[in-house]
Scaffold this motif. Sequence first.
Motif, PDB file in Angstrom:
ATOM      1  N   PRO A 133      12.758  13.823  16.119  1.00  0.00           N
ATOM      2  CA  PRO A 133      14.012  14.037  16.848  1.00  0.00           C
ATOM      3  C   PRO A 133      14.693  15.299  16.329  1.00  0.00           C
ATOM      4  CG  PRO A 133      14.275  12.293  15.220  1.00  0.00           C
ATOM      5  CD  PRO A 133      12.820  12.643  15.236  1.00  0.00           C
ATOM      6  N   ILE A 136      13.486  -0.686   3.580  1.00  0.00           N
ATOM      7  CA  ILE A 136      12.427   0.320   3.750  1.00  0.00           C
ATOM      8  C   ILE A 136      12.588   1.461   2.741  1.00  0.00           C
ATOM      9  CG2 ILE A 136      13.631   1.575   5.601  1.00  0.00           C
ATOM     10  CD1 ILE A 136      10.830   2.181   6.788  1.00  0.00           C
ATOM     11  N   GLU A 137      13.848   1.776   2.399  1.00  0.00           N
ATOM     12  CA  GLU A 137      14.053   2.865   1.436  1.00  0.00           C
ATOM     13  C   GLU A 137      13.529   2.487   0.066  1.00  0.00           C
ATOM     14  OE1 GLU A 137      17.057   5.784   1.668  1.00  0.00           O
ATOM     15  OE2 GLU A 137      18.249   4.490   2.978  1.00  0.00           O
ATOM     16  N   ASN A 186       8.155  19.610   7.919  1.00  0.00           N
ATOM     17  CA  ASN A 186       8.369  20.327   9.183  1.00  0.00           C
ATOM     18  C   ASN A 186       7.818  19.640  10.424  1.00  0.00           C
ATOM     19  OD1 ASN A 186       9.612  22.636   7.977  1.00  0.00           O
ATOM     20  ND2 ASN A 186       7.595  23.169   7.181  1.00  0.00           N
ATOM     21  N   ALA A 187       7.156  18.480  10.240  1.00  0.00           N
ATOM     22  CA  ALA A 187       6.559  17.775  11.367  1.00  0.00           C
ATOM     23  C   ALA A 187       5.531  18.631  12.098  1.00  0.00           C
ATOM     24  CB  ALA A 187       7.622  17.298  12.356  1.00  0.00           C
ATOM     25  N   LEU A 239       9.838   2.946   0.296  1.00  0.00           N
ATOM     26  CA  LEU A 239       9.466   4.364   0.305  1.00  0.00           C
ATOM     27  C   LEU A 239       9.632   4.976  -1.086  1.00  0.00           C
ATOM     28  CD1 LEU A 239      11.106   5.475   3.689  1.00  0.00           C
ATOM     29  CD2 LEU A 239       8.688   5.110   3.257  1.00  0.00           C
ATOM     30  N   LEU A 254      18.584   0.296   2.168  1.00  0.00           N
ATOM     31  CA  LEU A 254      17.723  -0.366   3.132  1.00  0.00           C
ATOM     32  C   LEU A 254      16.436  -0.798   2.442  1.00  0.00           C
ATOM     33  CD1 LEU A 254      17.980   1.982   6.197  1.00  0.00           C
ATOM     34  CD2 LEU A 254      18.543  -0.440   6.142  1.00  0.00           C
ATOM     35  N   GLN A 306      10.927  -0.302  19.251  1.00  0.00           N
ATOM     36  CA  GLN A 306       9.487  -0.337  19.519  1.00  0.00           C
ATOM     37  C   GLN A 306       9.232  -0.449  21.020  1.00  0.00           C
ATOM     38  OE1 GLN A 306      10.669  -2.356  16.763  1.00  0.00           O
ATOM     39  NE2 GLN A 306      10.235  -0.453  15.705  1.00  0.00           N
ATOM     40  N   GLU A 364      17.807  10.646  14.411  1.00  0.00           N
ATOM     41  CA  GLU A 364      16.918  10.269  13.308  1.00  0.00           C
ATOM     42  C   GLU A 364      17.510   9.084  12.540  1.00  0.00           C
ATOM     43  OE1 GLU A 364      14.213  12.535  11.668  1.00  0.00           O
ATOM     44  OE2 GLU A 364      13.880  11.035  10.118  1.00  0.00           O
ATOM     45  N   HIS A 396       8.021  -2.654   8.886  1.00  0.00           N
ATOM     46  CA  HIS A 396       9.173  -1.795   9.190  1.00  0.00           C
ATOM     47  C   HIS A 396       8.971  -0.849  10.364  1.00  0.00           C
ATOM     48  CE1 HIS A 396      11.118  -3.122   5.476  1.00  0.00           C
ATOM     49  NE2 HIS A 396       9.935  -2.983   4.899  1.00  0.00           N
ATOM     50  N   GLN A 397       7.779  -0.800  10.918  1.00  0.00           N
ATOM     51  CA  GLN A 397       7.511   0.122  12.038  1.00  0.00           C
ATOM     52  C   GLN A 397       8.188   1.479  11.853  1.00  0.00           C
ATOM     53  OE1 GLN A 397       8.915  -3.108  13.155  1.00  0.00           O
ATOM     54  NE2 GLN A 397       6.921  -4.021  13.329  1.00  0.00           N
ATOM     55  N   VAL A 448       9.341   5.311  11.813  1.00  0.00           N
ATOM     56  CA  VAL A 448       9.301   6.399  12.797  1.00  0.00           C
ATOM     57  C   VAL A 448       9.801   7.684  12.137  1.00  0.00           C
ATOM     58  CG1 VAL A 448       9.586   4.944  14.836  1.00  0.00           C
ATOM     59  CG2 VAL A 448      11.608   5.769  13.641  1.00  0.00           C
ATOM     60  N   ALA A 449       9.629   8.773  12.885  1.00  0.00           N
ATOM     61  CA  ALA A 449      10.144  10.093  12.483  1.00  0.00           C
ATOM     62  C   ALA A 449       9.784  10.435  11.030  1.00  0.00           C
ATOM     63  CB  ALA A 449      11.641  10.173  12.741  1.00  0.00           C
ATOM     64  N   SER A 450      10.764  10.860  10.227  1.00  0.00           N
ATOM     65  CA  SER A 450      10.423  11.363   8.885  1.00  0.00           C
ATOM     66  C   SER A 450       9.819  10.261   8.008  1.00  0.00           C
ATOM     67  CB  SER A 450      11.647  11.975   8.210  1.00  0.00           C
ATOM     68  OG  SER A 450      12.678  11.036   8.159  1.00  0.00           O
ATOM     69  N   ASP A 451      10.242   9.017   8.206  1.00  0.00           N
ATOM     70  CA  ASP A 451       9.628   7.909   7.451  1.00  0.00           C
ATOM     71  C   ASP A 451       8.140   7.813   7.776  1.00  0.00           C
ATOM     72  OD1 ASP A 451      12.119   7.324   6.526  1.00  0.00           O
ATOM     73  OD2 ASP A 451      12.452   5.616   7.850  1.00  0.00           O
ATOM     74  N   LEU A 452       7.847   7.911   9.065  1.00  0.00           N
ATOM     75  CA  LEU A 452       6.452   7.820   9.502  1.00  0.00           C
ATOM     76  C   LEU A 452       5.624   8.957   8.904  1.00  0.00           C
ATOM     77  CD1 LEU A 452       4.246   6.629  11.350  1.00  0.00           C
ATOM     78  CD2 LEU A 452       5.128   8.063  13.180  1.00  0.00           C
ATOM     79  N   ARG A 453       6.179  10.142   8.945  1.00  0.00           N
ATOM     80  CA  ARG A 453       5.439  11.295   8.395  1.00  0.00           C
ATOM     81  C   ARG A 453       5.214  11.150   6.906  1.00  0.00           C
ATOM     82  NH1 ARG A 453       9.139  14.152  11.474  1.00  0.00           N
ATOM     83  NH2 ARG A 453      10.119  15.103   9.665  1.00  0.00           N
ATOM     84  N   PHE A 512      10.667   9.813  18.771  1.00  0.00           N
ATOM     85  CA  PHE A 512      10.252   8.907  17.700  1.00  0.00           C
ATOM     86  C   PHE A 512       9.368   9.565  16.626  1.00  0.00           C
ATOM     87  CE2 PHE A 512      11.695   5.912  20.851  1.00  0.00           C
ATOM     88  CZ  PHE A 512      12.425   5.040  20.054  1.00  0.00           C
ATOM     89  N   THR A 513       8.997  10.810  16.836  1.00  0.00           N
ATOM     90  CA  THR A 513       8.256  11.473  15.763  1.00  0.00           C
ATOM     91  C   THR A 513       9.074  12.607  15.152  1.00  0.00           C
ATOM     92  OG1 THR A 513       7.127  12.916  17.335  1.00  0.00           O
ATOM     93  CG2 THR A 513       5.953  10.925  16.635  1.00  0.00           C
ATOM     94  N   ARG A 516      19.171   3.976   9.709  1.00  0.00           N
ATOM     95  CA  ARG A 516      20.087   4.380   8.629  1.00  0.00           C
ATOM     96  C   ARG A 516      21.433   4.791   9.184  1.00  0.00           C
ATOM     97  NH1 ARG A 516      15.141   6.029   7.249  1.00  0.00           N
ATOM     98  NH2 ARG A 516      14.389   5.629   5.145  1.00  0.00           N
TER      99      ARG A 516
END
Lengths: 250, 225
Positions: free
Chosen positions: A236, B5-6, B209-210, B9, B3, A206, A242, B70-71, B73-78, A233-234, A248
């Motif tokens: 990678p 978070i998993e 696809n972000a 999710l 995890l 963060q 990632e 869990h803050q 990011v990336a694919s989790d965030l999307r 962070f959005t 993970r």
Amino acid sequence: MQKIESKGINFYYGETQALHNVSLSMKENSVTALIGPSGCGKSTYLRLLNRMNDLIDNTKMTGSILIDGQDIYEKNTNVDDLRKNVGMVFQKPNPFPKSIFENVAYGLKVNGITDKKTIEERVITSIEQVALWGEVKDKLKKSAFELSGGQQQRLCIARALAIQPSILLMDEPTSALDPISTSKIEELIYELKKQYTIVIVTHNMQQAGRVSDTTAFFYMGELIEYDKTKTIFTKPSQKQTEDYITGRFG
Amino acid sequence: MALHIETELGKLKNIIIKIGDLAENQVAEAVKVLLSEPVTEGKEVKKTENKIDKLDVKIDEICQSIFALHQPVASDLRFIMSAMQISNEIERIGDLAISIIKKSKNIKDKHDLIVKFSIADIAKQVESITIKTNECFLTRNESTIGEIFILNNRIKNECDEAIHNIINEMKSNSKTVVSGTNLVIVLKHLERISEHCTNIAEYVYFMINAKIIKHEKFGSTKFED
Ligand SMILES: Nc1ncnc2c1ncn2[C@@H]1O[C@H](COP(=O)(O)OP(=O)(O)OP(=O)(O)O)[C@@H](O)[C@H]1O
Ligand SMILES: [Mg+2]
């Protein structure tokens, strides 16, 4: 021109290779975060930028590092001048067993500045720069050890700033600090960016997100991905990145 | 060990699948009520609506706690961003289905009008787009997303045409005005269900696809009929 430009860096501690062909450039007045699992070579890379690794026996580097276009590993490089230009702040606040004032003045004296007035001015400016002035102005003669951890860390940053570097290296500068001190240091980084080029090692994802413009992800001595922090962070581009930032890994 | 978070999710994904199924049932029910003459009893529909609302709130709660703890990011965030949006869209689909059921009860000579303006065909396509939408969330299949865009375009065109014809009918025969108006509203609802499905498909696309394709004219570019 890039402020810092490293090309094809390989670095060895004796037989062990700690960095593999790392090429990484940083713009002036930017904040770059170095992230990656323990032992991946972040500190090693950071220390190369002001030749701190020279102090460790039996090490070897190939490749080149340019700062303002100058190869800092060239034979005629003045290492003292280099370290003046490239300041460093460590994980644990490490003030000297001296007064608050003397801690900041120290670097100036070592660098041959003797004029009392100049010293005083620089000390005050530096302490102000790290937003510590209000907290210490009445106890400048007191020992630096009487400050809290967060105050000590800001004092160490002031000490680094006093000698007017243009680059500031920070190795996990907030890992020993509480959230309030941490956010003060982060605000400070944001302010300092206007005048300095900053490279920060952090294990706090963060924090990397909050303070940096670009992020470099290292893994086992290799630079896996280097991009705008927002992109890292959005979206990678490397799976390893990632996996690491989403927790993970492995 | 999974995890934490998993686990969260996974929970989120299951609830979305569940709420999606419920909305699909509501749409199927709405189509049935619209197309069949004796109107069915609406008790089950009301119950399902409550379930959908509860799950929608639950999804928001889970998302909020994932953000806070869990803050992501990336694919989790999307995924979480999409989940929140998708559950909103699904909740609206459910509401529209209910409105269709209510309106359908107030259309006189419904059967004749439905035949005359080929409403059954449109309604069946809307039923099928909701099924496809749930499928695309589950499989994350890009070609299903394309099919949804194409189907949405077709539904939109056919709704426009039917509405145009109904309005002409109302102009020439003032006795049809009340039924005609209700039917236009139903058609507008069907069209909007299809729109919400398309929005969901866009979020699924973003998840994979972000890339945000909202507000892009996809029907006329990549996924041309
Ligand atoms: N002084 C040293 N002598 C020998 N090997 C070293 C030395 N310093 C670091 N190494 C090795 O080099 C590799 C990289 O270490 P480095 O300290 O750069 O990692 P790091 O990414 O900073 O890790 P951390 O996040 O734990 O601080 C490690 O395998 C480490 O064991
Ligand atoms: Mg380190």
